[in-house]
Design a protein around this motif. Sequence first.
Motif, short mmCIF file in Angstrom:
data_model
loop_
_atom_site.label_atom_id
_atom_site.label_comp_id
_atom_site.label_asym_id
_atom_site.label_seq_id
_atom_site.Cartn_x
_atom_site.Cartn_y
_atom_site.Cartn_z
N LYS A 1 -1.18 -7.12 5.76
CA LYS A 1 -1.13 -7.38 4.32
C LYS A 1 0.08 -8.20 3.90
CE LYS A 1 1.31 -3.19 2.91
NZ LYS A 1 1.28 -2.01 2.08
N ASP A 2 1.12 -8.22 4.70
CA ASP A 2 2.33 -8.99 4.39
C ASP A 2 2.45 -10.26 5.22
OD1 ASP A 2 3.35 -7.20 2.45
OD2 ASP A 2 4.03 -5.86 4.03
N LYS B 1 5.40 -13.28 5.34
CA LYS B 1 6.72 -12.85 4.90
C LYS B 1 7.69 -12.86 6.08
CE LYS B 1 5.51 -9.84 1.03
NZ LYS B 1 5.66 -8.48 0.48
N ASN C 1 11.93 -5.19 3.54
CA ASN C 1 11.07 -5.77 2.49
C ASN C 1 9.68 -6.16 2.99
OD1 ASN C 1 13.16 -5.47 0.61
ND2 ASN C 1 14.01 -7.46 1.17
N VAL C 2 9.22 -5.55 4.07
CA VAL C 2 7.88 -5.78 4.60
C VAL C 2 7.21 -4.43 4.77
CG1 VAL C 2 6.56 -6.62 6.58
CG2 VAL C 2 8.50 -7.92 5.75
N ASN C 3 5.92 -4.35 4.42
CA ASN C 3 5.15 -3.11 4.49
C ASN C 3 5.81 -2.00 3.66
OD1 ASN C 3 3.00 -1.51 5.26
ND2 ASN C 3 3.92 -0.87 7.17
N SER D 1 10.47 0.78 3.28
CA SER D 1 9.74 0.01 4.29
C SER D 1 9.19 0.94 5.35
CB SER D 1 10.66 -1.01 4.95
OG SER D 1 11.07 -1.97 4.02
#
Length: 155
Positions: free
Chosen positions: A17-18, A21, A39-41, A62
């Motif tokens: 989903k990311d 990034k 800042n991911v997931n 996260s």
Amino acid sequence: MKMTIKTGDNVLVIAGKDKGKTGKVTAVNSAANKVLVENVNVVTKHQKPRSQQDKGGIVKKSAPIEASNVQVICPVCGKATRIAHSEIEGKKVRTCKKCNASLDKEFVKASKKEAKKSTVKASDLKGAKLKAATETTEEAPKKTTKKSTAKKVSE
């Protein structure tokens, strides 16, 4: 299984989903083959206060993602790359598959210097080729050709 991604690497998320990034790896779990990227997931967690000083509420944090869903970003060429292993100065080092620069901290500075030298040499070659091309065109006699002025009629 030994992981090639280490804490502190800049990575690009290539699936999930990311996707697209980038972020810095903050933790690695080699047993579960997962990495934690800042800042991911980002997930929300409902946290209950454990004491009167603690605050409860909804906290964003996260969550780990699969290591196969990220690629390391080379600090020299700036591209997402797979990781190769080679020996530099007698030590086994992780290297970039695209530019052969080292990904390990102690060898990155040397790799950047080598990359700058190779780009300078390439630009010198381009300049030399341009000079050679202009010299040959000046020496060659110019040929004039007449183009037909008849227009094609579309049917």
